[in-house]
Enzyme design. Structure first.
Site, PDB file in Angstrom:
ATOM      1  N   GLY A 128       0.794  -1.213   0.000  1.00 36.36           N
ATOM      2  CA  GLY A 128       0.000   0.000   0.000  1.00 36.36           C
ATOM      3  C   GLY A 128       0.833   1.273   0.000  1.00 36.36           C
ATOM      4  O   GLY A 128       0.461   2.268  -0.636  1.00 36.36           O
ATOM      5  N   THR A 129       1.952   1.277   0.701  1.00 44.18           N
ATOM      6  CA  THR A 129       2.779   2.488   0.756  1.00 44.18           C
ATOM      7  C   THR A 129       3.302   2.859  -0.613  1.00 44.18           C
ATOM      8  O   THR A 129       3.235   4.025  -1.021  1.00 44.18           O
ATOM      9  CB  THR A 129       3.945   2.287   1.744  1.00 44.18           C
ATOM     10  N   ASN A 143      -7.520   3.552   8.906  1.00 45.43           N
ATOM     11  CA  ASN A 143      -6.782   2.421   9.453  1.00 45.43           C
ATOM     12  C   ASN A 143      -6.691   2.442  10.973  1.00 45.43           C
ATOM     13  O   ASN A 143      -6.346   1.431  11.583  1.00 45.43           O
ATOM     14  CB  ASN A 143      -5.369   2.374   8.862  1.00 45.43           C
ATOM     15  N   GLN A 189      -7.570  -0.704   4.016  1.00 47.54           N
ATOM     16  CA  GLN A 189      -8.222  -1.235   5.213  1.00 47.54           C
ATOM     17  C   GLN A 189      -9.594  -1.840   4.922  1.00 47.54           C
ATOM     18  O   GLN A 189     -10.220  -2.408   5.821  1.00 47.54           O
ATOM     19  CB  GLN A 189      -8.378  -0.106   6.242  1.00 47.54           C
ATOM     20  N   SER A 211      -3.521  -3.529  -0.302  1.00 45.23           N
ATOM     21  CA  SER A 211      -2.368  -4.263   0.212  1.00 45.23           C
ATOM     22  C   SER A 211      -2.822  -5.630   0.682  1.00 45.23           C
ATOM     23  O   SER A 211      -3.791  -5.742   1.439  1.00 45.23           O
ATOM     24  CB  SER A 211      -1.717  -3.491   1.369  1.00 45.23           C
ATOM     25  N   HIS A 220      -1.833  -8.018   2.719  1.00 47.29           N
ATOM     26  CA  HIS A 220      -1.824  -8.547   4.087  1.00 47.29           C
ATOM     27  C   HIS A 220      -3.042  -8.120   4.892  1.00 47.29           C
ATOM     28  O   HIS A 220      -3.308  -8.684   5.952  1.00 47.29           O
ATOM     29  CB  HIS A 220      -0.541  -8.156   4.810  1.00 47.29           C
ATOM     30  N   THR A 264      11.168  -7.059 -11.143  1.00 49.91           N
ATOM     31  CA  THR A 264      10.718  -8.438 -11.356  1.00 49.91           C
ATOM     32  C   THR A 264       9.484  -8.726 -10.514  1.00 49.91           C
ATOM     33  O   THR A 264       9.418  -8.384  -9.338  1.00 49.91           O
ATOM     34  CB  THR A 264      11.847  -9.417 -10.970  1.00 49.91           C
ATOM     35  N   CYS A 323       1.347   0.407  11.266  1.00 50.03           N
ATOM     36  CA  CYS A 323       2.309   0.589  10.188  1.00 50.03           C
ATOM     37  C   CYS A 323       3.391   1.598  10.525  1.00 50.03           C
ATOM     38  O   CYS A 323       4.275   1.849   9.728  1.00 50.03           O
ATOM     39  CB  CYS A 323       1.589   1.042   8.914  1.00 50.03           C
TER      40      CYS A 323
END
Length: 369
Positions: free
Chosen positions: A58-59, A130, A160, A180, A182, A218, A313
């Protein structure tokens, strides 16, 4: 991680470890897996496969949206005061405008309109916060942006949200969207930026141009595949998870409201009853004036409860968050903030443990004021 996501990524960490940019059979299998994942994530986001740009999380996606649009178009940027640091800090670095929110964390629409003009090229407002879980009215925001800054792109950090909300539907008005893996049961270190056709922020990572010249590097094939599997599982289960976790969250929050002077953050009262419809189901956030969050977290950890005071985070000292400050939460209350996150695996036993441990820990800490 979701077990099915782990299972999906293992072949690409072992026998199918080919580089998808290559031409041999293993590389072609990897390329096919990336393409299939791209199609799956396009359905999740409500866009075309070619509008998906895979990132490291996400960042990176947020930074790409903010810096990329300004590099391509120039102009100024606008965001809300409760954005994740991955949006807020780029906006501040570019000298952008930050729009206030109300006491519940919802952006002030009149202030947003006043901040917009023809010089604005990007507006970024997250779908769900978040820290406190507040859901922003993206459709209303989009209408204001189109009217007041018609040439601006509209970005939303939806990191979120996917487990709890219809991201494709709620984010249909946006031009750029960050996710993101996770946050919905996928691995850390992989995410995406959805970029609608015709928007095209400048690339931030230059090199091989693997993501159609929009992002180089990659491909993380195993992570990309696992993300797509986790996202599809999250969508299939969402209705049931929201129903079950909502019941648990309400039980937890109702119990914590009984702690003396407890403040349930971002939740208005309607006829004396807490209205949690404006926040995501998995979030339970409180402030307990007169204690230190760091000490509270230590006591809760001893009881087997893993919680946080602000964003998970960020690193460093447990200072009161910029989100609570923007909402006008007094510093004395903000210093005693507690975020309890619930998920698909949360049980009644977990809630019962929290209802025993949190009030006892708060009482113990207040004895030493």
């Amino acid at each position: 991680m979701r077990p099915e996501a782990v299972e999906a990524m293992l072949p690409f960490l072992t026998e199918d470890f080919g580089n998808p940019s290559g031409s041999h059979p293993s590389a072609r299998r990897a390329r096919r897996a990336v393409d299939e994942a791209r199609e799956a994530m396009a359905q999740v986001c409500g866009c075309e496969p070619g509008e998906i740009v895979f990132t490291s999380g996400g960042t990176e996606a947020d930074n790409h949206a903010v810096f990329g649009i300004v590099e391509r178009r120039g102009g100024s940027v606008v965001c809300s005061a409760v954005e994740h640091h991955a949006v807020l800090e780029p906006v501040e670095a570019l000298g952008g405008r930050v729009v206030p929110v109300d006491e519940h964390g919802v952006i002030d629409l009149d202030a947003l309109a006043a901040a917009l003009d023809d010089s604005v090229t990007l507006v970024s407002v997250m779908l769900a916060n978040n820290e406190v879980g507040t859901i922003q009215p993206l459709s209303e925001i989009a209408e204001i942006v189109r009217r007041r800054a018609p040439d601006a792109a509209f970005h939303s950090d939806a990191v979120q949200a996917l487990t709890w909300l219809d991201v494709a539907g709620l984010c249909s008005p946006v031009d750029l969207l960050s996710l993101s893996a996770h946050k919905f049961g996928g691995p850390k270190g992989v995410g995406l930026l959805m970029v609608r056709s015709g928007v095209e922020p400048a690339p931030r990572l230059l090199g091989g141009g693997q993501e159609r010249e929009r992002r180089s590097g990659t491909h993380n094939v195993a992570g990309i595949v696992a993300m797509s599997v986790a996202a599809q599982s999250a969508l299939r289960e969402r209705t049931e998870v929201v129903r079950r976790v909502g019941r648990l969250r309400d039980r937890l929050a109702d119990g914590l409201r009984l702690v003396p002077d407890a403040i349930e953050t971002g939740v208005p009262l309607r006829d004396g009853v807490p209205d949690r419809s404006g926040k995501i189901t998995g979030n339970c956030h409180f402030c307990f004036p007169g204690i230190e969050a760091e000490a509270l977290l230590f006591l809760l950890e001893e009881s087997g409860i893993h919680a946080s005071a602000a964003s998970a985070c960020t690193s460093g000292a447990q200072d009161p968050s910029h989100v609570l400050a923007a909402m006008g939460v007094p510093r004395r209350a903000a210093k005693g903030s507690l975020r309890l996150s619930l998920g698909r695996e949360t049980t009644d036993v977990d809630v019962e443990l929290a209802l025993e441990a949190v009030p006892a820990a708060v009482e113990r800490l207040r004895m030493f004021r």
